[in-house]
Scaffold this motif. Structure first.
Motif, PDB file in Angstrom:
ATOM      1  N   PRO A  36      48.602  28.348  35.641  1.00 59.07           N
ATOM      2  CA  PRO A  36      48.902  29.707  36.446  1.00 59.07           C
ATOM      3  C   PRO A  36      47.480  30.431  36.859  1.00 59.07           C
ATOM      4  CG  PRO A  36      50.164  29.878  34.641  1.00 59.07           C
ATOM      5  CD  PRO A  36      49.330  27.975  34.631  1.00 59.07           C
ATOM      6  N   PHE A  37      48.525  31.029  37.289  1.00 61.11           N
ATOM      7  CA  PHE A  37      47.240  32.449  38.186  1.00 61.11           C
ATOM      8  C   PHE A  37      47.707  33.854  38.196  1.00 61.11           C
ATOM      9  CE2 PHE A  37      45.995  28.857  41.187  1.00 61.11           C
ATOM     10  CZ  PHE A  37      44.466  29.096  40.236  1.00 61.11           C
ATOM     11  N   THR A  38      47.218  34.672  37.169  1.00 61.35           N
ATOM     12  CA  THR A  38      47.858  36.094  36.855  1.00 61.35           C
ATOM     13  C   THR A  38      47.488  36.736  38.524  1.00 61.35           C
ATOM     14  OG1 THR A  38      47.646  34.872  34.698  1.00 61.35           O
ATOM     15  CG2 THR A  38      48.019  38.135  35.682  1.00 61.35           C
ATOM     16  N   PHE A  39      48.693  37.314  39.436  1.00 61.54           N
ATOM     17  CA  PHE A  39      48.332  37.655  40.262  1.00 61.54           C
ATOM     18  C   PHE A  39      48.230  39.458  40.319  1.00 61.54           C
ATOM     19  CE2 PHE A  39      49.871  33.875  42.005  1.00 61.54           C
ATOM     20  CZ  PHE A  39      49.110  34.123  42.666  1.00 61.54           C
ATOM     21  N   THR A  40      47.778  40.210  40.773  1.00 57.97           N
ATOM     22  CA  THR A  40      47.654  41.611  40.868  1.00 57.97           C
ATOM     23  C   THR A  40      47.109  42.495  41.847  1.00 57.97           C
ATOM     24  OG1 THR A  40      47.052  41.544  38.982  1.00 57.97           O
ATOM     25  CG2 THR A  40      47.044  44.080  39.278  1.00 57.97           C
ATOM     26  N   ILE A  41      47.985  43.440  42.302  1.00 54.30           N
ATOM     27  CA  ILE A  41      47.759  44.287  43.702  1.00 54.30           C
ATOM     28  C   ILE A  41      46.926  45.544  42.911  1.00 54.30           C
ATOM     29  CG2 ILE A  41      47.825  45.945  45.435  1.00 54.30           C
ATOM     30  CD1 ILE A  41      51.439  44.550  45.496  1.00 54.30           C
ATOM     31  N   LEU A  42      45.447  45.175  43.483  1.00 51.34           N
ATOM     32  CA  LEU A  42      44.766  46.747  42.505  1.00 51.34           C
ATOM     33  C   LEU A  42      44.827  48.086  43.246  1.00 51.34           C
ATOM     34  CD1 LEU A  42      41.317  44.284  41.912  1.00 51.34           C
ATOM     35  CD2 LEU A  42      43.135  44.709  40.067  1.00 51.34           C
ATOM     36  N   LEU A  60      46.267  46.372  51.339  1.00 49.19           N
ATOM     37  CA  LEU A  60      46.142  45.464  49.704  1.00 49.19           C
ATOM     38  C   LEU A  60      45.280  44.575  49.403  1.00 49.19           C
ATOM     39  CD1 LEU A  60      50.059  44.743  49.614  1.00 49.19           C
ATOM     40  CD2 LEU A  60      48.777  46.771  49.254  1.00 49.19           C
ATOM     41  N   CYS A  61      44.860  45.678  48.484  1.00 50.37           N
ATOM     42  CA  CYS A  61      43.694  44.564  47.701  1.00 50.37           C
ATOM     43  C   CYS A  61      44.270  43.456  46.714  1.00 50.37           C
ATOM     44  CB  CYS A  61      42.361  44.859  47.333  1.00 50.37           C
ATOM     45  SG  CYS A  61      41.437  44.286  46.240  1.00 50.37           S
ATOM     46  N   VAL A  62      43.923  42.552  46.899  1.00 50.67           N
ATOM     47  CA  VAL A  62      44.683  41.705  46.019  1.00 50.67           C
ATOM     48  C   VAL A  62      43.441  40.457  44.850  1.00 50.67           C
ATOM     49  CG1 VAL A  62      46.064  39.883  45.296  1.00 50.67           C
ATOM     50  CG2 VAL A  62      47.160  41.031  46.705  1.00 50.67           C
ATOM     51  N   GLN A  63      43.664  40.761  43.801  1.00 51.37           N
ATOM     52  CA  GLN A  63      43.101  39.853  42.450  1.00 51.37           C
ATOM     53  C   GLN A  63      43.582  38.824  42.388  1.00 51.37           C
ATOM     54  OE1 GLN A  63      40.704  41.465  39.395  1.00 51.37           O
ATOM     55  NE2 GLN A  63      42.494  40.944  37.996  1.00 51.37           N
ATOM     56  N   ALA A  64      43.245  37.585  41.888  1.00 54.97           N
ATOM     57  CA  ALA A  64      44.139  36.696  41.705  1.00 54.97           C
ATOM     58  C   ALA A  64      43.079  35.933  40.260  1.00 54.97           C
ATOM     59  CB  ALA A  64      44.454  34.968  42.027  1.00 54.97           C
ATOM     60  N   LYS A 112      39.375  30.812  30.104  1.00 60.39           N
ATOM     61  CA  LYS A 112      38.750  30.997  28.937  1.00 60.39           C
ATOM     62  C   LYS A 112      36.840  31.183  28.747  1.00 60.39           C
ATOM     63  CE  LYS A 112      42.074  31.461  25.786  1.00 60.39           C
ATOM     64  NZ  LYS A 112      42.733  30.959  24.338  1.00 60.39           N
ATOM     65  N   PRO A 113      36.305  32.006  29.760  1.00 63.39           N
ATOM     66  CA  PRO A 113      36.661  33.604  30.138  1.00 63.39           C
ATOM     67  C   PRO A 113      37.186  33.386  31.570  1.00 63.39           C
ATOM     68  CG  PRO A 113      34.378  33.213  30.182  1.00 63.39           C
ATOM     69  CD  PRO A 113      34.545  32.017  29.444  1.00 63.39           C
ATOM     70  N   GLN A 114      37.962  34.241  31.436  1.00 59.53           N
ATOM     71  CA  GLN A 114      39.303  34.193  32.855  1.00 59.53           C
ATOM     72  C   GLN A 114      37.935  34.624  34.317  1.00 59.53           C
ATOM     73  OE1 GLN A 114      42.099  37.176  32.371  1.00 59.53           O
ATOM     74  NE2 GLN A 114      43.543  34.789  32.177  1.00 59.53           N
ATOM     75  N   GLN A 115      38.174  33.511  35.471  1.00 54.61           N
ATOM     76  CA  GLN A 115      37.461  34.295  36.356  1.00 54.61           C
ATOM     77  C   GLN A 115      38.525  34.764  37.397  1.00 54.61           C
ATOM     78  OE1 GLN A 115      34.279  33.400  37.085  1.00 54.61           O
ATOM     79  NE2 GLN A 115      34.038  31.333  36.268  1.00 54.61           N
ATOM     80  N   VAL A 116      38.495  35.861  37.832  1.00 50.91           N
ATOM     81  CA  VAL A 116      38.707  36.223  39.217  1.00 50.91           C
ATOM     82  C   VAL A 116      38.425  36.121  40.384  1.00 50.91           C
ATOM     83  CG1 VAL A 116      39.690  38.139  37.397  1.00 50.91           C
ATOM     84  CG2 VAL A 116      37.795  38.454  39.120  1.00 50.91           C
ATOM     85  N   SER A 117      39.251  36.338  41.738  1.00 49.84           N
ATOM     86  CA  SER A 117      38.785  36.652  42.837  1.00 49.84           C
ATOM     87  C   SER A 117      39.833  37.430  43.395  1.00 49.84           C
ATOM     88  CB  SER A 117      38.617  35.135  43.815  1.00 49.84           C
ATOM     89  OG  SER A 117      39.491  34.816  43.940  1.00 49.84           O
ATOM     90  N   HIS A 118      38.931  38.191  44.959  1.00 49.71           N
ATOM     91  CA  HIS A 118      39.653  38.740  45.697  1.00 49.71           C
ATOM     92  C   HIS A 118      40.029  38.463  47.103  1.00 49.71           C
ATOM     93  CE1 HIS A 118      37.663  40.862  41.966  1.00 49.71           C
ATOM     94  NE2 HIS A 118      39.351  41.560  41.876  1.00 49.71           N
ATOM     95  N   THR A 119      41.111  39.022  47.457  1.00 50.05           N
ATOM     96  CA  THR A 119      41.452  39.131  49.034  1.00 50.05           C
ATOM     97  C   THR A 119      41.888  40.179  49.525  1.00 50.05           C
ATOM     98  OG1 THR A 119      42.594  37.886  50.640  1.00 50.05           O
ATOM     99  CG2 THR A 119      43.870  38.122  48.302  1.00 50.05           C
ATOM    100  N   TYR A 120      42.570  40.612  50.433  1.00 51.77           N
ATOM    101  CA  TYR A 120      42.809  41.661  51.438  1.00 51.77           C
ATOM    102  C   TYR A 120      43.732  41.113  51.881  1.00 51.77           C
ATOM    103  CZ  TYR A 120      38.994  44.709  49.768  1.00 51.77           C
ATOM    104  OH  TYR A 120      38.178  45.869  49.160  1.00 51.77           O
TER     105      TYR A 120
END
Length: 379
Positions: A73-79, A111-115, A120-128
């Protein structure tokens, strides 16, 4: 490639040489070297003002090329862009409203959103995500009244989709939903998203008026939906006549011609006003652009007119009938298409009550069973 399977053989130097084999499985373990990918890369969304808190605005779609334990599962965050906490983002990637938006206060949010993946280690990406706030709905939905005709054998209706409500709204971003009064849900259902009407099995003969409404979230509009159910009698099948039309589809016949042709046909074949005309089925002729309509006429006092009598009436009125739609043939003889004398032929008609055909247009829907005509020489 996630793995290899090798067969390794050892052979000695004796005479004769002896050997044995072993299978070696090599699993390639995944390294978390792929970042989550948003589809599309960036998003635009719209929300109307005055929508309640918790309204769904957008569903984020994320994939990962790594194996499952390094992906979801992915973890979503509004940056950024959510400093006033107007939005929430749930674990499934659904963006929702956390306030009641006002068009006069602000018309746009970015909004800038991160997934973040689970590796391990975790990888992230971003979208607007660009969210526009528009004015609330100002136009009521409009819907076309729908009349549905169902023909079925006695107490043998299997149920299914019987028609579709056609509704529109001048507000471009309005999402329409359809509802049916709860007391009618034991017999019918309405798909809340597309307006398809579903009848459950075992409908009785008669007329049903459905309390259906369509809503854009602000305005709710009632829709006139009337369902006519007619149960066939076995005696009808023995006294049917077929009219074959040229170059017409079932939907065009139902939507454009059925009412007018039915009225003209009644005037042509009914001897008394109290007689009843029954359209049993309409069905395309395989491999052609022709259409067969099967009908019978019931006398006021009971019983049915014989096909020979109806055919004589049809022949006399054919010119008037063709003012409505072109007729290819009136299937008047039991031996039609066979090289044997009429008195040595036999025709039988069978109805498949569990194979329903639904011809649906914006205003009229016709549901009828499939029929089969069997003709054979008796000589």
């Amino acid at each position: 490639i996630s793995g290899y399977s090798l067969v390794v053989q050892a052979r000695d130097s004796g005479t004769p040489p002896l050997s044995s084999s072993v299978t070696v499985n090599v699993d390639i373990s995944d390294v978390n070297d792929n970042s989550p990918v948003f589809t599309p890369a960036n998003y635009t969304a719209v929300i109307q003002e005055n929508k309640p808190v918790g309204t769904s605005i957008l569903q984020l779609v994320v994939t990962d090329k790594d194996s499952f334990h390094n992906g979801p599962p992915f973890t979503f965050t509004i940056l950024t862009g959510n400093e006033e906490e107007e939005f929430t983002l749930d674990p499934h990637g659904v963006l929702r409203s956390a306030v009641i938006f006002k068009h006069m206060v602000s018309t746009e949010y970015v909004l800038c959103v991160q997934a973040k993946d689970s590796g391990k280690p975790q990888q992230v990406s971003h979208t607007y995500v660009q969210v526009r706030v528009i004015e609330e709905s100002i136009h009521k939905p409009t819907a076309i009244p729908l009349e549905i005709f169902i023909v079925t054998m006695e107490d043998d209706f299997p149920g299914g989709v019987i028609g579709k409500i056609h509704a529109t709204d001048q507000d471009v971003y309005d999402v329409l939903t359809y509802t049916l009064k709860s007391e009618q849900k034991s017999l019918f259902k309405v798909n809340s998203h597309d307006g398809k009407i579903i009848a459950l099995g075992g409908l009785d003969n008669g007329k049903y008026v459905l309390n259906v409404s369509v809503s854009d979230g602000r305005f709710q509009v009632p829709i006139d939906v009337v369902v006519h159910v007619e149960q066939l009698l076995q005696e009808m099948l023995q006294n049917t006549v077929t009219i074959r039309f040229e170059n017409v589809s079932p939907e065009d016949f139902v939507g454009l011609h059925m009412h007018g042709f039915r009225r003209t046909l009644r005037n042509a074949v009914l001897s008394q006003k109290q007689d009843s005309l029954h359209i049993i089925s309409i069905q395309p002729v395989a491999g052609s652009s022709q259409l067969d309509m099967l009908f019978a006429v019931q006398m006021h006092g009971g019983g049915f007119y014989k096909p020979a009598y109806l055919i004589q009436k049809l022949t006399n009125a054919r010119r008037h009938l063709e003012n409505v739609i072109r007729i290819s043939a009136i299937l008047e003889k039991n031996c039609s298409g066979l090289d044997c004398q009429e008195q040595h032929c036999e025709q039988s008609l069978s109805i498949d009550s569990h194979s329903l055909m639904t011809y649906s247009t914006a205003r009229i829907s016709f549901v009828c069973p499939r029929f089969y005509r069997n003709v054979r020489c008796m000589c």
